[in-house]
Design a protein around this motif. Structure first.
Motif, PDB file in Angstrom:
ATOM      1  N   ALA A  70       0.848  -1.194   0.000  1.00 52.14           N
ATOM      2  CA  ALA A  70       0.000   0.000   0.000  1.00 52.14           C
ATOM      3  C   ALA A  70       0.880   1.239   0.000  1.00 52.14           C
ATOM      4  O   ALA A  70       2.000   1.223   0.528  1.00 52.14           O
ATOM      5  CB  ALA A  70      -0.917   0.007   1.219  1.00 52.14           C
ATOM      6  N   ILE A  71       0.377   2.316  -0.593  1.00 51.23           N
ATOM      7  CA  ILE A  71       1.090   3.590  -0.658  1.00 51.23           C
ATOM      8  C   ILE A  71       0.235   4.647   0.029  1.00 51.23           C
ATOM      9  O   ILE A  71      -0.930   4.835  -0.325  1.00 51.23           O
ATOM     10  CB  ILE A  71       1.377   3.989  -2.116  1.00 51.23           C
ATOM     11  CG1 ILE A  71       2.290   2.943  -2.776  1.00 51.23           C
ATOM     12  CG2 ILE A  71       2.035   5.377  -2.176  1.00 51.23           C
ATOM     13  CD1 ILE A  71       2.464   3.133  -4.281  1.00 51.23           C
ATOM     14  N   VAL A  72       0.804   5.327   1.018  1.00 43.46           N
ATOM     15  CA  VAL A  72       0.064   6.327   1.788  1.00 43.46           C
ATOM     16  C   VAL A  72      -0.201   7.555   0.921  1.00 43.46           C
ATOM     17  O   VAL A  72       0.731   8.172   0.389  1.00 43.46           O
ATOM     18  CB  VAL A  72       0.843   6.746   3.050  1.00 43.46           C
ATOM     19  CG1 VAL A  72       0.090   7.847   3.803  1.00 43.46           C
ATOM     20  CG2 VAL A  72       1.089   5.536   3.953  1.00 43.46           C
ATOM     21  N   ALA A 131       1.134  13.758  -3.832  1.00 46.19           N
ATOM     22  CA  ALA A 131       0.149  13.085  -2.986  1.00 46.19           C
ATOM     23  C   ALA A 131      -1.210  13.767  -3.097  1.00 46.19           C
ATOM     24  O   ALA A 131      -2.259  13.098  -3.132  1.00 46.19           O
ATOM     25  CB  ALA A 131       0.626  13.070  -1.539  1.00 46.19           C
ATOM     26  N   GLU A 132      -1.211  15.097  -3.167  1.00 44.20           N
ATOM     27  CA  GLU A 132      -2.475  15.825  -3.281  1.00 44.20           C
ATOM     28  C   GLU A 132      -3.142  15.542  -4.623  1.00 44.20           C
ATOM     29  O   GLU A 132      -4.371  15.387  -4.699  1.00 44.20           O
ATOM     30  CB  GLU A 132      -2.236  17.322  -3.091  1.00 44.20           C
ATOM     31  CG  GLU A 132      -3.502  18.094  -2.838  1.00 44.20           C
ATOM     32  CD  GLU A 132      -3.270  19.558  -2.511  1.00 44.20           C
ATOM     33  OE1 GLU A 132      -4.261  20.300  -2.449  1.00 44.20           O
ATOM     34  OE2 GLU A 132      -2.106  19.973  -2.335  1.00 44.20           O
ATOM     35  N   VAL A 133      -2.346  15.466  -5.687  1.00 40.44           N
ATOM     36  CA  VAL A 133      -2.901  15.117  -6.997  1.00 40.44           C
ATOM     37  C   VAL A 133      -3.519  13.725  -6.953  1.00 40.44           C
ATOM     38  O   VAL A 133      -4.647  13.511  -7.426  1.00 40.44           O
ATOM     39  CB  VAL A 133      -1.807  15.179  -8.090  1.00 40.44           C
ATOM     40  CG1 VAL A 133      -2.315  14.546  -9.384  1.00 40.44           C
ATOM     41  CG2 VAL A 133      -1.388  16.614  -8.346  1.00 40.44           C
ATOM     42  N   LEU A 134      -2.800  12.771  -6.378  1.00 36.89           N
ATOM     43  CA  LEU A 134      -3.310  11.397  -6.317  1.00 36.89           C
ATOM     44  C   LEU A 134      -4.587  11.314  -5.494  1.00 36.89           C
ATOM     45  O   LEU A 134      -5.528  10.595  -5.853  1.00 36.89           O
ATOM     46  CB  LEU A 134      -2.239  10.469  -5.735  1.00 36.89           C
ATOM     47  CG  LEU A 134      -0.994  10.262  -6.603  1.00 36.89           C
ATOM     48  CD1 LEU A 134       0.039   9.432  -5.852  1.00 36.89           C
ATOM     49  CD2 LEU A 134      -1.345   9.595  -7.930  1.00 36.89           C
ATOM     50  N   LYS A 135      -4.643  12.062  -4.413  1.00 38.71           N
ATOM     51  CA  LYS A 135      -5.842  12.068  -3.574  1.00 38.71           C
ATOM     52  C   LYS A 135      -7.042  12.583  -4.362  1.00 38.71           C
ATOM     53  O   LYS A 135      -8.168  12.085  -4.210  1.00 38.71           O
ATOM     54  CB  LYS A 135      -5.602  12.930  -2.342  1.00 38.71           C
ATOM     55  CG  LYS A 135      -6.771  12.946  -1.358  1.00 38.71           C
ATOM     56  CD  LYS A 135      -6.465  13.840  -0.165  1.00 38.71           C
ATOM     57  CE  LYS A 135      -7.642  13.907   0.780  1.00 38.71           C
ATOM     58  NZ  LYS A 135      -7.375  14.824   1.921  1.00 38.71           N
ATOM     59  N   ALA A 179      -4.898   5.235   1.751  1.00 44.57           N
ATOM     60  CA  ALA A 179      -3.787   4.512   1.130  1.00 44.57           C
ATOM     61  C   ALA A 179      -4.267   3.847  -0.151  1.00 44.57           C
ATOM     62  O   ALA A 179      -5.406   3.362  -0.227  1.00 44.57           O
ATOM     63  CB  ALA A 179      -3.221   3.468   2.087  1.00 44.57           C
ATOM     64  N   TYR A 180      -3.397   3.842  -1.139  1.00 48.97           N
ATOM     65  CA  TYR A 180      -3.710   3.145  -2.382  1.00 48.97           C
ATOM     66  C   TYR A 180      -3.120   1.752  -2.284  1.00 48.97           C
ATOM     67  O   TYR A 180      -1.907   1.582  -2.194  1.00 48.97           O
ATOM     68  CB  TYR A 180      -3.150   3.891  -3.590  1.00 48.97           C
ATOM     69  CG  TYR A 180      -3.659   3.318  -4.892  1.00 48.97           C
ATOM     70  CD1 TYR A 180      -5.001   3.458  -5.244  1.00 48.97           C
ATOM     71  CD2 TYR A 180      -2.832   2.596  -5.742  1.00 48.97           C
ATOM     72  CE1 TYR A 180      -5.502   2.898  -6.411  1.00 48.97           C
ATOM     73  CE2 TYR A 180      -3.328   2.053  -6.920  1.00 48.97           C
ATOM     74  CZ  TYR A 180      -4.661   2.197  -7.247  1.00 48.97           C
ATOM     75  OH  TYR A 180      -5.163   1.634  -8.395  1.00 48.97           O
ATOM     76  N   LEU A 186       3.685  10.885   3.860  1.00 52.47           N
ATOM     77  CA  LEU A 186       3.151  10.887   2.497  1.00 52.47           C
ATOM     78  C   LEU A 186       3.939   9.973   1.564  1.00 52.47           C
ATOM     79  O   LEU A 186       5.173  10.022   1.504  1.00 52.47           O
ATOM     80  CB  LEU A 186       3.142  12.309   1.942  1.00 52.47           C
ATOM     81  CG  LEU A 186       2.118  13.263   2.554  1.00 52.47           C
ATOM     82  CD1 LEU A 186       2.260  14.642   1.921  1.00 52.47           C
ATOM     83  CD2 LEU A 186       0.696  12.746   2.394  1.00 52.47           C
ATOM     84  N   LEU A 187       3.213   9.154   0.843  1.00 49.39           N
ATOM     85  CA  LEU A 187       3.698   8.264  -0.205  1.00 49.39           C
ATOM     86  C   LEU A 187       4.691   7.220   0.291  1.00 49.39           C
ATOM     87  O   LEU A 187       5.442   6.634  -0.494  1.00 49.39           O
ATOM     88  CB  LEU A 187       4.296   9.081  -1.373  1.00 49.39           C
ATOM     89  CG  LEU A 187       3.305  10.043  -2.021  1.00 49.39           C
ATOM     90  CD1 LEU A 187       3.916  10.727  -3.245  1.00 49.39           C
ATOM     91  CD2 LEU A 187       1.997   9.353  -2.416  1.00 49.39           C
TER      92      LEU A 187
END
Length: 239
Positions: A7-9, A99-103, A24-25, A54-55
């Protein structure tokens, strides 16, 4: 169902005095949200807040009920210990932005192994390299491949790129057709990997302009996508 998965935070938000809500992804089930009770105050607990920077790449054991609600972690350990991502100020600003983009961009609670591997490998590359000024540009562009709107490069010699349709055009057909420097940069980045980034020479203004164009591209193709608040920090770092 009890699962063990990488998982990636994506985010970690303080809740109350001592709890964390972690997004988490996961490799097994896509985006998941976990409640970690007491993690910010307990010194003897199973989890440490530092694990959820993050990440960070983790291996987690979790009970996934898959009902669209918060899940609960049973165990977590750091899978890859970064050498620089959480200690280098420039990389830290980039992590915050990515991280913000991914969220904002990833919403699915379903497995996507190709996307997970892309994120995993990209972050490892970023951790191990120093010349990273254009990393976020290629990261975002290649991310669109896994989100379903990677540019069609079949006619990339055409003058305009249509952000709405994701194709190159001979003429401007709507208000979202762009040309000039941004199209030239797009052509340079299409189809390359991170090891070729040092061949892409951009000044601060060109980099900022292209990033703004990419973020508009995301806004047009992802409902509810918002320009990251951390963009200003990132622009300051690379100014």
């Amino acid at each position: 169902m009890l699962v063990t998965t990488p998982a990636i935070v994506v985010s970690a938000l303080k809740y109350g005095e001592a709890d964390l809500i972690v997004k988490a992804y996961t490799y097994s089930d896509g985006l998941k949200t976990y409640m970690l009770k007491g993690v910010l105050k307990s010194k003897k607990g199973k989890f440490k807040a530092s694990q959820f920077q993050l990440l960070t790449q983790l291996e987690i054991v979790a009970n996934h009920r898959n009902q669209g609600k918060m899940e609960y972690l049973k165990d977590a350990k750091v899978l890859h210990t970064y050498t620089s991502l959480h200690t280098n100020m420039v990389k830290g600003a980039m992590l915050m932005f990515l991280a913000e983009v991914l969220k904002n961009a990833i919403r699915e609670e379903e497995t996507n192994p190709q996307l997970f591997k892309y994120l995993e490998n990209s972050l490892m590359w970023l951790d191990l390299h120093d010349k990273i000024a254009n990393f976020h540009l290629l990261f975002l562009l290649n991310l669109t491949r896994y989100l379903g709107f990677y540019p069609d490069a079949d006619a990339k010699e055409f003058t305009y790129f249509n952000l709405l349709e994701g194709v190159f055009e001979i003429n401007s057909v709507n208000n979202y057709c762009i040309d000039g420097q941004n199209v030239a940069v797009l052509r340079q980045l299409l189809g390359i990997n991170f090891d070729k980034l040092n061949e892409v020479k951009l000044n601060q203004q060109s980099r900022a302009n292209f990033l703004n164009m990419l973020l508009l591209y995301f806004e047009l193709h992802i409902e509810g996508f918002k320009k990251p608040k951390s963009l200003a920090v990132l622009n300051e770092i690379f100014s």
